[in-house]
Design a protein around this motif. Structure first.
Motif, PDB file in Angstrom:
ATOM      1  N   VAL A  91       0.841  -1.209   0.000  1.00  0.00           N
ATOM      2  CA  VAL A  91       0.000   0.000   0.000  1.00  0.00           C
ATOM      3  C   VAL A  91       0.869   1.249   0.000  1.00  0.00           C
ATOM      4  CG1 VAL A  91      -1.777   1.268   1.274  1.00  0.00           C
ATOM      5  CG2 VAL A  91      -1.886  -1.226   1.135  1.00  0.00           C
ATOM      6  N   LYS A  92       1.921   1.236   0.778  1.00  0.00           N
ATOM      7  CA  LYS A  92       2.835   2.385   0.846  1.00  0.00           C
ATOM      8  C   LYS A  92       3.437   2.682  -0.529  1.00  0.00           C
ATOM      9  CE  LYS A  92       7.196   3.831   2.945  1.00  0.00           C
ATOM     10  NZ  LYS A  92       8.252   3.472   3.918  1.00  0.00           N
ATOM     11  N   ASN A  93       3.899   1.664  -1.205  1.00  0.00           N
ATOM     12  CA  ASN A  93       4.513   1.867  -2.523  1.00  0.00           C
ATOM     13  C   ASN A  93       3.537   2.480  -3.519  1.00  0.00           C
ATOM     14  OD1 ASN A  93       7.042   0.936  -1.729  1.00  0.00           O
ATOM     15  ND2 ASN A  93       6.590  -1.166  -2.308  1.00  0.00           N
ATOM     16  N   ARG A  94       2.302   1.997  -3.516  1.00  0.00           N
ATOM     17  CA  ARG A  94       1.305   2.574  -4.429  1.00  0.00           C
ATOM     18  C   ARG A  94       0.995   4.017  -4.049  1.00  0.00           C
ATOM     19  NH1 ARG A  94      -0.316   2.748  -9.580  1.00  0.00           N
ATOM     20  NH2 ARG A  94      -2.525   3.246  -9.760  1.00  0.00           N
ATOM     21  N   THR A  95       0.919   4.285  -2.761  1.00  0.00           N
ATOM     22  CA  THR A  95       0.674   5.650  -2.301  1.00  0.00           C
ATOM     23  C   THR A  95       1.768   6.579  -2.788  1.00  0.00           C
ATOM     24  OG1 THR A  95      -0.423   4.803  -0.322  1.00  0.00           O
ATOM     25  CG2 THR A  95       0.331   7.099  -0.263  1.00  0.00           C
ATOM     26  N   LEU A  96       3.010   6.159  -2.631  1.00  0.00           N
ATOM     27  CA  LEU A  96       4.132   6.992  -3.058  1.00  0.00           C
ATOM     28  C   LEU A  96       4.146   7.190  -4.576  1.00  0.00           C
ATOM     29  CD1 LEU A  96       6.899   5.736  -0.597  1.00  0.00           C
ATOM     30  CD2 LEU A  96       5.531   7.849  -0.470  1.00  0.00           C
TER      31      LEU A  96
END
Length: 139
Positions: A123-128
């Motif tokens: 989720v963090k990677n997609r957010t970034l």
């Protein structure tokens, strides 16, 4: 001499800007770290710290998705919308695999923490990624 001073000032300003940007981007990670750094924390509490971080990253993801929706031309946003739908399918399937692998195939409460951390990173990677797209609109 003048060039050396200019170079030093430029380097310092870039360094200061980079540090403030890193701190700003990692507020969720810092909050999670504080949560994990509690004395005598149980595995269940550690897992909850990571789950809360995942939820915070998901809120950020939705924030940037909405910001992009408001800024992108309609046709470009439709491409993002389709991409996001496909990413959500990937996320759900990957989460299912992670759960099966770490909760069923392997044993141990520490593995639950590893599983939740893996989910958080997705989720963090997609957010970034979405944040980067939004920030690149101004360049």
């Amino acid at each position: 001499m003048k060039n050396i001073i200019t170079s030093i000032l430029l380097f310092l300003s870039i360094s200061i800007f980079s540090q403030s940007k890193i701190q700003q981007e990692n507020l969720i990670d810092l909050t999670e770290s504080k949560c994990l750094d509690k004395k005598d924390i149980s595995n269940a509490e550690m897992r909850n710290c990571t789950i809360q971080a995942t939820q915070s990253w998901d809120k950020e993801l939705n924030k940037y998705y909405d910001l992009l929706q408001n800024k992108l031309p309609k046709e470009t946003f439709q491409a993002l919308k389709e991409s996001q739908k496909q990413w959500m399918i990937f996320r759900d399937k990957e989460f299912a695999f992670i759960s099966k692998f770490y909760f069923e195939l392997k044993e141990g409460t520490m593995l639950y923490i590893i599983a939740e951390n893996r989910k958080k990173e997705i989720v963090k990677n997609r957010t970034l990624e979405l944040k980067m797209y939004f920030e690149n609109l101004d360049y």
